[in-house]
Motif scaffolding. Sequence first.
Motif, PDB file in Angstrom:
ATOM      1  N   GLU A  30       0.817  -1.217   0.000  1.00  0.00           N
ATOM      2  CA  GLU A  30       0.000   0.000   0.000  1.00  0.00           C
ATOM      3  C   GLU A  30       0.851   1.267   0.000  1.00  0.00           C
ATOM      4  O   GLU A  30       0.367   2.332  -0.385  1.00  0.00           O
ATOM      5  CB  GLU A  30      -0.980  -0.014   1.173  1.00  0.00           C
ATOM      6  CG  GLU A  30      -0.328  -0.164   2.518  1.00  0.00           C
ATOM      7  CD  GLU A  30      -1.261  -0.770   3.559  1.00  0.00           C
ATOM      8  OE1 GLU A  30      -2.263  -1.404   3.191  1.00  0.00           O
ATOM      9  OE2 GLU A  30      -0.963  -0.597   4.743  1.00  0.00           O
ATOM     10  N   ASN A  49      -2.747  -5.474  -1.210  1.00  0.00           N
ATOM     11  CA  ASN A  49      -3.062  -4.056  -1.062  1.00  0.00           C
ATOM     12  C   ASN A  49      -2.149  -3.136  -1.868  1.00  0.00           C
ATOM     13  O   ASN A  49      -1.847  -2.026  -1.435  1.00  0.00           O
ATOM     14  CB  ASN A  49      -3.063  -3.651   0.414  1.00  0.00           C
ATOM     15  CG  ASN A  49      -4.174  -4.328   1.193  1.00  0.00           C
ATOM     16  OD1 ASN A  49      -4.860  -5.203   0.685  1.00  0.00           O
ATOM     17  ND2 ASN A  49      -4.348  -3.932   2.427  1.00  0.00           N
ATOM     18  N   ARG A  94      -1.523  -0.595  -4.971  1.00  0.00           N
ATOM     19  CA  ARG A  94      -2.365   0.406  -5.635  1.00  0.00           C
ATOM     20  C   ARG A  94      -2.714  -0.058  -7.051  1.00  0.00           C
ATOM     21  O   ARG A  94      -1.941  -0.789  -7.675  1.00  0.00           O
ATOM     22  CB  ARG A  94      -1.640   1.751  -5.679  1.00  0.00           C
ATOM     23  CG  ARG A  94      -1.364   2.301  -4.293  1.00  0.00           C
ATOM     24  CD  ARG A  94      -0.346   3.439  -4.343  1.00  0.00           C
ATOM     25  NE  ARG A  94       0.027   3.842  -3.017  1.00  0.00           N
ATOM     26  CZ  ARG A  94      -0.375   4.969  -2.439  1.00  0.00           C
ATOM     27  NH1 ARG A  94      -1.151   5.810  -3.091  1.00  0.00           N
ATOM     28  NH2 ARG A  94       0.009   5.257  -1.220  1.00  0.00           N
ATOM     29  N   ASP A 104      -6.375  -7.550  -2.967  1.00  0.00           N
ATOM     30  CA  ASP A 104      -6.265  -6.095  -3.054  1.00  0.00           C
ATOM     31  C   ASP A 104      -6.914  -5.355  -1.895  1.00  0.00           C
ATOM     32  O   ASP A 104      -6.697  -4.153  -1.733  1.00  0.00           O
ATOM     33  CB  ASP A 104      -6.900  -5.588  -4.352  1.00  0.00           C
ATOM     34  CG  ASP A 104      -6.121  -6.003  -5.573  1.00  0.00           C
ATOM     35  OD1 ASP A 104      -4.955  -6.420  -5.429  1.00  0.00           O
ATOM     36  OD2 ASP A 104      -6.678  -5.927  -6.680  1.00  0.00           O
ATOM     37  N   HIS A 105      -7.739  -6.048  -1.119  1.00  0.00           N
ATOM     38  CA  HIS A 105      -8.516  -5.346  -0.095  1.00  0.00           C
ATOM     39  C   HIS A 105      -8.528  -6.114   1.222  1.00  0.00           C
ATOM     40  O   HIS A 105      -9.590  -6.379   1.780  1.00  0.00           O
ATOM     41  CB  HIS A 105      -9.946  -5.110  -0.584  1.00  0.00           C
ATOM     42  CG  HIS A 105     -10.011  -4.450  -1.920  1.00  0.00           C
ATOM     43  ND1 HIS A 105      -9.707  -3.118  -2.104  1.00  0.00           N
ATOM     44  CD2 HIS A 105     -10.288  -4.936  -3.148  1.00  0.00           C
ATOM     45  CE1 HIS A 105      -9.817  -2.824  -3.383  1.00  0.00           C
ATOM     46  NE2 HIS A 105     -10.164  -3.905  -4.039  1.00  0.00           N
TER      47      HIS A 105
END
Length: 189
Positions: A109, A138, A140, A163-164
């Motif tokens: 991130e 995570n 971008r 990703d989350h």
Amino acid sequence: MHDIEPFYAWRNLYDAADDIHSPFYGRTYSETQCINSVYNYFIHPLWDEMGSATLYIKILYADYRAGFCVIECLGEWNDTLYNDIMYLYRNVAEILMDAGIRKFILIGENVLNFHADDDSYYQEWFDGIEDGWIACINFRDHVLDEIHRGRLDYYLAIGGKLDHINWRTLNPKQLFTLIDSLIMKRLTA
């Protein structure tokens, strides 16, 4: 950027400076004196320098019995100009692999940009972990797009639920179990 600290809630569980198998074993840190920078912006002194001019990391956790580690990244991952994958692979991953790590969780991130180049080190890393994996969580969206364009998603598990992940609410073993289950679902699908 000097305000972005590596995640510290697991420091009571693991400290790379105290781990004899870590490439950062024996390192001492200043809590106040910033000496490293990314593009002339000083970064927090707890980030570890691994040879790259723009990418810094922190090994947040390593479990040699279970064979996994969690590495947080900060800066620009630039293979085009600085061959950052070479530094990450040679100066960190290989050392951990020699100690039994086969599953790598990379937290991205705080990776601000990514510039792909040759895939040789990714392939060597991937080939060297046999039944392991390298999961990127995570990162971008624009970084993931560049990873796709560089065709590195063959070697790196990216996208989808990776990703989350609200990883800060988990302990390292819970995070590993979650990531491992997601990777296994991908492999069996």
